[in-house]
Design a protein around this motif. Structure first.
Motif, short mmCIF file in Angstrom:
data_model
loop_
_atom_site.label_atom_id
_atom_site.label_comp_id
_atom_site.label_asym_id
_atom_site.label_seq_id
_atom_site.Cartn_x
_atom_site.Cartn_y
_atom_site.Cartn_z
N VAL A 102 0.70 -1.26 -0.12
CA VAL A 102 0.08 0.08 -0.07
C VAL A 102 0.93 1.26 -0.04
O VAL A 102 0.53 2.28 -0.98
N ARG A 103 1.79 1.46 1.10
CA ARG A 103 2.61 2.56 1.07
C ARG A 103 3.17 2.64 -0.24
O ARG A 103 3.31 3.89 -0.97
N ARG A 104 3.85 1.68 -0.94
CA ARG A 104 4.78 2.05 -2.24
C ARG A 104 3.67 2.44 -3.25
O ARG A 104 4.21 3.28 -4.05
N ALA A 105 2.70 1.76 -3.36
CA ALA A 105 1.61 1.99 -4.27
C ALA A 105 1.19 3.44 -4.26
O ALA A 105 1.04 4.26 -5.40
N ARG A 106 0.82 3.93 -3.01
CA ARG A 106 0.51 5.45 -2.82
C ARG A 106 1.65 6.33 -3.25
O ARG A 106 1.29 7.71 -3.83
N ILE A 116 -6.11 1.18 -2.37
CA ILE A 116 -7.25 0.33 -1.35
C ILE A 116 -6.23 -0.61 -0.95
O ILE A 116 -5.92 -1.51 -1.73
N ASP A 117 -6.24 -0.92 0.43
CA ASP A 117 -5.78 -2.10 1.06
C ASP A 117 -6.59 -3.22 0.78
O ASP A 117 -7.53 -3.32 1.33
N GLY A 118 -6.35 -4.09 -0.17
CA GLY A 118 -6.83 -5.27 -0.36
C GLY A 118 -7.10 -6.37 0.87
O GLY A 118 -7.96 -7.08 0.52
N ASP A 119 -6.33 -6.40 1.72
CA ASP A 119 -6.34 -7.25 2.77
C ASP A 119 -7.02 -6.68 3.93
O ASP A 119 -6.92 -7.53 4.87
N ASP A 120 -7.59 -5.36 3.96
CA ASP A 120 -8.12 -4.85 5.12
C ASP A 120 -9.54 -4.80 4.90
O ASP A 120 -10.12 -4.45 4.02
N SER A 122 -12.08 -3.71 6.56
CA SER A 122 -12.79 -2.52 6.52
C SER A 122 -12.93 -1.66 5.26
O SER A 122 -13.63 -0.81 5.25
N GLN A 123 -12.19 -1.79 4.42
CA GLN A 123 -12.20 -1.25 2.99
C GLN A 123 -13.14 -1.75 2.13
O GLN A 123 -13.60 -2.80 2.17
N PRO A 124 -13.67 -0.81 1.20
CA PRO A 124 -14.73 -1.41 0.31
C PRO A 124 -14.04 -2.46 -0.58
O PRO A 124 -12.91 -2.16 -1.15
N THR A 125 -14.99 -3.28 -1.07
CA THR A 125 -14.41 -4.27 -1.89
C THR A 125 -14.71 -3.65 -3.46
O THR A 125 -15.34 -2.59 -3.62
N ILE A 126 -14.25 -4.28 -4.16
CA ILE A 126 -14.36 -3.80 -5.63
C ILE A 126 -15.91 -3.65 -6.05
O ILE A 126 -16.30 -2.72 -6.54
N ALA A 127 -16.84 -4.65 -5.62
CA ALA A 127 -18.34 -4.41 -5.95
C ALA A 127 -18.81 -3.21 -5.06
O ALA A 127 -19.54 -2.49 -5.75
N GLU A 128 -18.40 -3.31 -3.88
CA GLU A 128 -18.79 -2.07 -2.97
C GLU A 128 -18.54 -0.80 -3.66
O GLU A 128 -19.53 0.27 -3.67
N TRP A 129 -17.36 -0.58 -3.89
CA TRP A 129 -16.83 0.74 -4.53
C TRP A 129 -17.70 1.34 -5.85
O TRP A 129 -17.95 2.19 -6.06
N ILE A 130 -17.86 0.09 -6.83
CA ILE A 130 -18.48 0.44 -7.96
C ILE A 130 -19.93 0.70 -7.71
O ILE A 130 -20.63 1.69 -8.24
N SER A 131 -20.51 0.12 -6.78
CA SER A 131 -21.99 0.20 -6.34
C SER A 131 -22.27 1.63 -5.91
O SER A 131 -23.12 2.25 -5.90
#
Length: 669
Positions: A102-106, A116-120, A122-131
């Motif tokens: 995450v840090r390097r990507a940012r 977005i941290d894909g292992d967290d 509490s973060q939105p999933t791909i489907a949630e972010w799209i919705s």
């Protein structure tokens, strides 16, 4: 007439306008071109537009490290690491990456991308972010060739609940990339190197013998046929090796096996004359092999006569068949099961075991040469050491290429287990901290992975304590005897016990399988207590890694890693023997922390290095390297009072180990 009082209007404070992200609105970069293509029927291949598009990370075989010409996610976003995928919608663009990246990507990606941290959870999933960004009845595009059936179904179901439709739209990104006008972003050519035969003296079995084994397994599983999608399984089955992935000698191909025939789907020009001869020579009955064009696999699967077709399900590391492959098989014919090749490939035969040992001997020569050279040099940096590692291995006979991206981390950078050196983070190597080197090699006969931590100054007492604790983890796992019925994941607590006793742990796996001249990470086993539902057991002939570490945030890190061979012990038990033959750093070992068993283990290991690596160094005239190795492997004298633990921390760790071993029915040699 009284004067009219003046009214002073105070200017109301305004919210600062956020700066406009130029990359987000640039219509000429890949992101902008994809945004336009989503609403252009010339690209969507239908009279319909898309409100969002999902870009997946990998290739059609769901490889962990795809070739650079298959890195569509990197082309669109600029992200060169791994990740789940990225989404482009009218409301912006987001990319999901592992926690460690995450840090390097940012720091790497432009302002156009939300990382977005894909292992967290509490973060939105791909489907949630799209919705959150699309209205109901919206259409979402994606390439089903580049994600697994399970992942595609999860995403599709989640979108359907929000009134959104996920549509398979292949080759859209490919078309854009192939037409890329910017010469700096032109799509790299796919490798033209042809595949070669992997000779039977290395493979141990002919491809026909292997097909017979697979057919026997399919019959037992109630299947008529199977589609082989994982590239390491294709290479193992056909006894071929290619150069189509950056860190593994694999050929881009699919294989379809029935009880009557074998069909190979491969790009044109990828099979050498010798490979074609090996696959087609003496063709009769069910030993026939037919070579087909690579892209015809999808149409072929739709019309096959077989009634029960095994489609590989996701395993420990392998993600199974792609959604496009699975959807090409009529639903009534689908059988989602683990590929039987996983187990056949993981259990090395006599020839493969011999080859793995030979590869590790060659690698020991290379790494001893490297480490002795580095000790005599100054003005080194992380990146220069990375290059030197690869150059040194390249001098070895039988060396093909790296088995992984070499990682070198010094000082504070070594405290990050996922660190990768960049031009911005590259540190000069001095004498005041630890240096961690992770690397591996692909050789004619085997695959190697090794990690060592060194120190070019005078280590502190704390650094010695940490290093010794990590080394004791390797001693613990190397000395185990385990029942053959014990899941590999349940071995992990014994390896971690010395660190747990010091109130420490590491976030990564302890170990995983290693392929024979194939992938550095191989199914089915994993050594990780957090994956306790993974019940795959170890078998004689498996090769696994053991890679414990200790990471002091903001200070330094220590990591050590060996490849171990799983060997048969008396009474049907299994044990481990190091295939890696590379000395530890004596100046970092606190001898007062070692038990008698650990001293004997270390002395035996060093004695093996002297007896096996020493003659090889001598025969090559590497006298300076031989002296270096001998100095690093001087035996440690046993304490006068045998079997007595000489420090309270060691005693505490030993008690924990005994409890774990008793509970798990594990026994020290």
């Amino acid at each position: 007439m009284s004067p009219v009082p003046l009214t002073i209007l105070q200017e109301q404070p305004t919210q600062p306008v956020p700066p406009v992200c130029a990359d987000a609105i640039d219509v000429n970069n890949p992101l902008g071109r994809l945004r336009s293509a989503m609403r252009n029927s010339a690209y969507t291949q239908m009279n319909a537009f898309f409100d969002a598009f999902v870009i997946f990370y990998t290739d059609e075989h769901l490889s962990e490290e795809p070739h650079k010409s298959e890195r569509r996610l990197e082309y669109v976003s600029g992200w060169d690491g791994s990740g789940t995928g990225a989404v482009l919608a009218d409301g912006g663009a987001a990319i999901w990456v592992p926690s460690g990246d995450v840090r390097r990507a940012r720091a790497t990606l432009t302002c156009a991308w939300l990382v977005i941290d894909g292992d967290d959870p509490s973060q939105p999933t791909i489907a949630e972010w799209i919705s959150e960004r699309l209205s109901r009845s919206g259409r979402v595009g994606g390439d089903a060739r580049l994600t697994s059936m399970g992942e595609w179904q999860v995403l599709s179901t989640a979108l359907q609940r929000e009134g959104l439709q996920l549509v398979h739209i292949p080759t859209l990104v490919d078309q854009l990339w192939n037409e890329e006008p910017d010469p700096d972003r032109t799509r790299p050519d796919f490798p033209k190197t042809v595949a070669k035969n992997y000779e039977i003296e290395h493979a141990g079995l002919s491809w026909r013998d292997k097909v017979a084994l697979v057919r026997s397994e399919l019959h037992a599983m109630g299947a008529d046929a199977m589609i082989v999608t994982a590239l390491d399984e294709v290479a193992w089955l056909l006894n071929v090796r290619g150069r189509d992935l950056p860190f593994a000698r694999l050929l881009k191909a699919f294989v379809y096996i029935t009880l009557r025939e074998v069909k190979v789907f491969v790009p044109p020009g990828k099979l050498s004359v010798h490979v074609r001869d090996a696959l087609l020579y003496n063709c009769f009955g069910n030993n026939c092999t037919k070579v087909n064009e690579y892209t015809s696999i999808y149409s072929e699967l739709r019309r096959l006569p077989d009634t029960k077709i095994l489609i590989p399900a996701a395993g420990t590391f392998q993600r199974g068949a792609s959604a496009a492959i699975a959807q090409s098989v009529p639903p009534a014919k689908r059988m989602f099961l683990l590929s039987p090749i996983i187990y056949l490939k993981a259990q090395k035969n006599e020839a493969e075991v011999k080859g793995m040992k030979k590869a590790h001997l060659w690698d020991a020569v290379a790494m001893c040469t490297l480490l002795s050279y580095l000790e005599s040099k100054s003005a080194l940096s992380e990146i220069s050491v990375e290059r030197t590692v690869d150059i040194t291995r390249d001098t070895q006979a039988g060396y093909i290429g790296p088995a992984m991206k070499t990682r070198v981390a010094f000082g504070i950078n070594a405290a990050d287990p996922d660190y990768r050196a960049t031009n911005a983070s590259n540190k000069l190597i001095t004498k005041n901290a630890t240096l961690v080197i992770q690397s591996g090699g692909q050789y004619d006969e085997g695959t190697t992975i090794v990690t060592r931590t060194v120190h070019y100054g005078m280590p502190t007492r704390e650094e010695k304590r940490v290093y010794t604790t990590v080394m004791r983890s390797l001693a613990a796992i190397a000395g185990l005897r385990i029942p053959s019925t014990l899941p590999a994941a349940h071995v992990d607590p014994v390896a971690r016990a010395p660190l747990w006793a010091a109130k420490q742990d590491y976030p990564h796996l302890t170990g995983h399988g290693v392929g024979a001249a194939l992938c550095r990470k191989e199914d089915p086993v994993v050594i990780d207590y957090r994956q306790d539902t993974n019940l795959h057991t170890l078998r004689e002939g498996y090769f696994i890694t053991a890679e414990p570490g200790w990471y002091e945030t903001g200070k330094y890190g220590v990591r050590l890693g060996n490849v171990l061979e799983v060997v048969l012990r008396p009474n049907g038990y299994l044990g481990f023997q190091e295939a890696t033959l590379l000395p530890y750093e004596p100046k970092l070992i606190d001898r007062s922390m070692l038990t008698e068993y650990e001293i004997l283990w270390l002395n035996d290991y060093n004695d093996r290095i002297r007896k096996e690596v020493g003659p090889e160094l001598k025969s090559r005239g590497l006298t300076d390297v031989l002296y270096w190795m001998m100095n690093k492997t001087v035996p440690i004298e046993l304490p006068s009072k045998a079997k007595k633990l000489v420090s309270s921390s060691t005693e505490h760790s030993a008690k924990i180990s005994v409890l774990l071993i008793s509970f798990m029915l594990l026994y020290f040699v």
